[in-house]
Enzyme design. Structure first.
Site, PDB file in Angstrom:
ATOM      1  N   LYS A  56       2.672  20.288 -23.225  1.00 27.31           N
ATOM      2  CA  LYS A  56       2.349  20.778 -24.560  1.00 27.31           C
ATOM      3  C   LYS A  56       0.858  21.019 -24.669  1.00 27.31           C
ATOM      4  O   LYS A  56       0.070  20.615 -23.817  1.00 27.31           O
ATOM      5  CB  LYS A  56       2.779  19.764 -25.625  1.00 27.31           C
ATOM      6  CG  LYS A  56       1.960  18.474 -25.615  1.00 27.31           C
ATOM      7  CD  LYS A  56       2.400  17.500 -26.668  1.00 27.31           C
ATOM      8  CE  LYS A  56       1.491  16.263 -26.642  1.00 27.31           C
ATOM      9  NZ  LYS A  56       1.901  15.221 -27.583  1.00 27.31           N
ATOM     10  N   ASP A  98       3.340   9.208 -35.059  1.00 28.45           N
ATOM     11  CA  ASP A  98       2.465   9.366 -36.218  1.00 28.45           C
ATOM     12  C   ASP A  98       3.127  10.312 -37.222  1.00 28.45           C
ATOM     13  O   ASP A  98       3.912   9.894 -38.065  1.00 28.45           O
ATOM     14  CB  ASP A  98       1.102   9.873 -35.767  1.00 28.45           C
ATOM     15  CG  ASP A  98       0.058   9.864 -36.886  1.00 28.45           C
ATOM     16  OD1 ASP A  98       0.423   9.555 -38.037  1.00 28.45           O
ATOM     17  OD2 ASP A  98      -1.110  10.154 -36.615  1.00 28.45           O
TER      18      ASP A  98
END
Length: 316
Positions: A195, A225
């Site tokens: 990514k 998160d």
């Protein structure tokens, strides 16, 4: 009492429930530590018992409100040190500001080192941390640090599920070591999500390295998160033919849209530990896919071993 040293356990307000579990496991009452506020919001600490000559442990994850949790920790450490503890062990199940652990461009701060310096300067004599975001943070401390991992707890949970045709997935190249460790414990292969991050808390899946077709995928990360990486990764895995996707982490930060994203995602189950407290009220109205595991026995055993001056590494 070992070698004439009495063991005491104290807690700030960040995760008192976990501290109570740890104290119960160790077999000592939780120490009297009152946390209050002055009218202007300043934190006031009062230690309600003698700690002179003791081996004291302070349980305080640095979770939200993060800056308040940090100041609580520093003030409690200062109070205990001035009360003549013999040794002061700071147990930080979640270490905040860890994502800025090096300079990636000019004029960047290194907040992970700054926080280590603050804890040391306040008077801690040892730190116990769990699944630090970056392993090199251990070297930021000039006092002893014991680094625990929740991987044995997560591995035990997934072993009970008896996943045969599975694959452990790292959400990025930096998490390969963690994924390989879990894969080894489960006797499964690994895959890696490639990514890029256009900006903080943003991710774009570029490629999947490894075979995931017709497999049950287990995502492993140190924290979740905003859940952008995990949910995008789950979509990519399902497009590549994965049967099911599980997600697991040590630290359920769950900020902003995280819970809604996870609830609306293709993920079968989200497994996390109680290193950070998750308000059960926030799960109301969400899909029943969240599973919390306790790290209290692991931390409690580490506390006992440190107090008895035995090895902590044998736990893993």
């Amino acid at each position: 009492m070992v070698n004439g040293e009495e063991l005491k356990i104290f807690s700030g307000s960040a995760n008192r429930e976990l501290a109570v579990e740890i104290a119960n496991y160790v077999g000592v009452p939780l120490g009297e530590c009152d946390v209050s506020r002055f009218g202007d919001g300043e934190i006031a600490i009062s230690i309600g018992e003698s700690v002179r000559g003791t081996n004291s442990f302070l349980i305080q994850p640095l979770c939200g409100p993060i800056n308040d949790s940090i100041m609580e920790l520093l003030i409690i450490v200062d109070a205990l040190r001035r009360a003549s503890v013999k040794s002061l062990n700071v147990v930080v199940p979640y270490y905040a500001y860890a994502r800025q652990d090096r300079k990636t461009k000019a004029r960047d701060p290194i907040t992970a080192k700054l926080l280590a310096d603050l804890i040391t300067a306040a008077g801690a004599t040892r730190v116990v941390a769990m699944d630090l975001h970056a392993g090199q943070i251990q070297g930021f401390f000039n006092i002893p640090l014991d680094h625990l991992t929740a991987l044995p707890i997560l591995a035990k949970y997934f072993k009970q599920k008896k996943i045969d045709n599975g694959v452990v997935v790292s959400p990025d190249l930096g998490g390969v070591t963690r994924a390989r460790d879990l894969a080894h414990r489960l006797s499964l292969p690994i895959a890696i999500i490639e990514k890029k991050r256009p900006a903080p808390n943003q991710a774009e899946v570029m490629n999947i390295i490894g075979e995931v077709e017709d497999k049950t995928a287990i995502f492993i990360d140190d924290m979740i998160d905003t859940a952008g990486t995990i949910t995008l990764g789950a979509e990519a895995l399902m497009r590549e033919g994965a049967k099911d996707v599980y997600a697991c982490c040590t630290h359920p930060v769950f900020s902003g849209p995280a819970l809604r994203r996870l609830s609306d995602s293709m993920i079968t189950e989200v497994v996390y530990t109680n290193s950070i407290p998750v308000d059960k009220g926030m799960l109301v109205g969400m899909r029943d896919c969240f599973r919390a595991l306790s790290v209290a026995p692991l931390i409690g055993e580490a506390v006992i071993r440190i107090h008895e001056k035995r090895s902590v590494s044998e736990l893993f």
